[in-house]
Design a protein around this motif. Sequence first.
Motif, PDB file in Angstrom:
ATOM      1  N   SER A 129      -4.246   0.003  -6.951  1.00  0.00           N
ATOM      2  CA  SER A 129      -3.024  -0.895  -6.948  1.00  0.00           C
ATOM      3  C   SER A 129      -1.964  -0.658  -6.078  1.00  0.00           C
ATOM      4  N   SER A 130      -2.171   0.577  -5.772  1.00  0.00           N
ATOM      5  CA  SER A 130      -1.257   1.250  -4.775  1.00  0.00           C
ATOM      6  C   SER A 130      -1.389   0.787  -3.336  1.00  0.00           C
ATOM      7  N   ARG A 131      -2.628   0.082  -3.034  1.00  0.00           N
ATOM      8  CA  ARG A 131      -2.928  -0.413  -1.898  1.00  0.00           C
ATOM      9  C   ARG A 131      -2.980  -2.080  -1.790  1.00  0.00           C
ATOM     10  N   ARG A 132      -2.509  -2.706  -2.988  1.00  0.00           N
ATOM     11  CA  ARG A 132      -2.617  -4.265  -3.107  1.00  0.00           C
ATOM     12  C   ARG A 132      -1.780  -5.026  -2.263  1.00  0.00           C
ATOM     13  N   ARG A 133      -0.617  -4.518  -1.544  1.00  0.00           N
ATOM     14  CA  ARG A 133       0.113  -5.185  -0.749  1.00  0.00           C
ATOM     15  C   ARG A 133      -0.602  -5.456   0.500  1.00  0.00           C
ATOM     16  N   PRO A 134      -0.166  -6.813   1.202  1.00  0.00           N
ATOM     17  CA  PRO A 134      -0.798  -7.094   2.578  1.00  0.00           C
ATOM     18  C   PRO A 134      -0.102  -6.115   3.571  1.00  0.00           C
ATOM     19  N   VAL A 135      -0.813  -5.550   4.493  1.00  0.00           N
ATOM     20  CA  VAL A 135      -0.640  -5.014   5.502  1.00  0.00           C
ATOM     21  C   VAL A 135      -1.391  -5.315   6.837  1.00  0.00           C
ATOM     22  N   ARG A 136      -0.848  -4.934   8.001  1.00  0.00           N
ATOM     23  CA  ARG A 136      -1.277  -5.350   9.455  1.00  0.00           C
ATOM     24  C   ARG A 136      -2.482  -4.312   9.646  1.00  0.00           C
ATOM     25  N   ASP A 137      -3.691  -4.647   9.808  1.00  0.00           N
ATOM     26  CA  ASP A 137      -4.937  -3.609  10.259  1.00  0.00           C
ATOM     27  C   ASP A 137      -4.783  -3.484  11.755  1.00  0.00           C
ATOM     28  N   LEU A 138      -4.140  -2.880  12.228  1.00  0.00           N
ATOM     29  CA  LEU A 138      -3.878  -2.399  13.619  1.00  0.00           C
ATOM     30  C   LEU A 138      -5.448  -1.942  14.074  1.00  0.00           C
ATOM     31  N   LEU A 139      -6.023  -1.136  13.487  1.00  0.00           N
ATOM     32  CA  LEU A 139      -7.284  -0.304  13.915  1.00  0.00           C
ATOM     33  C   LEU A 139      -8.477  -1.310  13.534  1.00  0.00           C
ATOM     34  N   ASP A 140      -8.370  -2.703  12.954  1.00  0.00           N
ATOM     35  CA  ASP A 140      -9.353  -3.092  12.500  1.00  0.00           C
ATOM     36  C   ASP A 140     -10.225  -2.287  11.572  1.00  0.00           C
ATOM     37  N   MET A 141      -9.787  -1.789  10.633  1.00  0.00           N
ATOM     38  CA  MET A 141     -10.560  -0.850   9.700  1.00  0.00           C
ATOM     39  C   MET A 141     -11.619  -1.861   8.893  1.00  0.00           C
ATOM     40  N   ARG A 142     -10.898  -2.921   8.406  1.00  0.00           N
ATOM     41  CA  ARG A 142     -11.888  -3.672   7.638  1.00  0.00           C
ATOM     42  C   ARG A 142     -13.224  -3.957   8.131  1.00  0.00           C
ATOM     43  N   THR A 143     -13.027  -4.389   9.545  1.00  0.00           N
ATOM     44  CA  THR A 143     -14.328  -4.771  10.144  1.00  0.00           C
ATOM     45  C   THR A 143     -15.240  -3.608  10.356  1.00  0.00           C
ATOM     46  N   GLN A 144     -14.727  -2.587  10.554  1.00  0.00           N
ATOM     47  CA  GLN A 144     -15.490  -1.232  10.739  1.00  0.00           C
ATOM     48  C   GLN A 144     -16.162  -0.816   9.409  1.00  0.00           C
TER      49      GLN A 144
END
Length: 202
Positions: A129-144
């Motif tokens: 839950s500590s990472r549930r807030r929306p953030v900008r993914d500048l390094l496109d980590m989700r895709t990686q």
Amino acid sequence: MRGFTWRAKQRHRPGLEVMAATGRTHGFESLEEMRLLVALDFMRASEVLSQPFRLDFEHVHGQSWHIPDFLAMVGSGMWLLDVRPMELVKEEDALKFAAAREVATACGWRYSVVAGWRPHVWSVLDHLSSRRRPVRDLLDMRTQLLNVIGGQEGRVMTFSELANATSVPSVGRANIVRLLWHRELGVDLGSPLRDSSLIWEA
């Protein structure tokens, strides 16, 4: 049905919990209730009402009343919930819970009494839950991350292997936690979250 009040030397811990799934704050009267709100947020409850109604009922010894702790919409169904640690459930509580269950059944709702947590589940949910807030993914980590673990059907990797496969492993770790919260990655909630935890694409 009741106001949430704060005063010096009170024995319980009321407060307001922000839920990402509803975008609002929700009142709770104890730390156990707060933990349930975090779990409902993880389950993507689209609506949660604290202390939604007062139930007046008759029984063989007379009359009683009860205010359930939460009414939540999870998926397409309703879930009526009470929170009471198992060691604090008394005979009169069990009677009230039975009445609430009957009302829930008559309405076509699910009903549960949250009396505790299986080992490690709450600590893992608290971390996610500590990472549930929306953030900008500048390094496109989700895709990686999704490209690495989604390259083969049914692929399973350890937490550390997946993080180390990204361009910046320390940032990859935080994003694995974020994707676990958003259910794009999966993990066994029955064990502590560690480097050896198995991760898969949800």
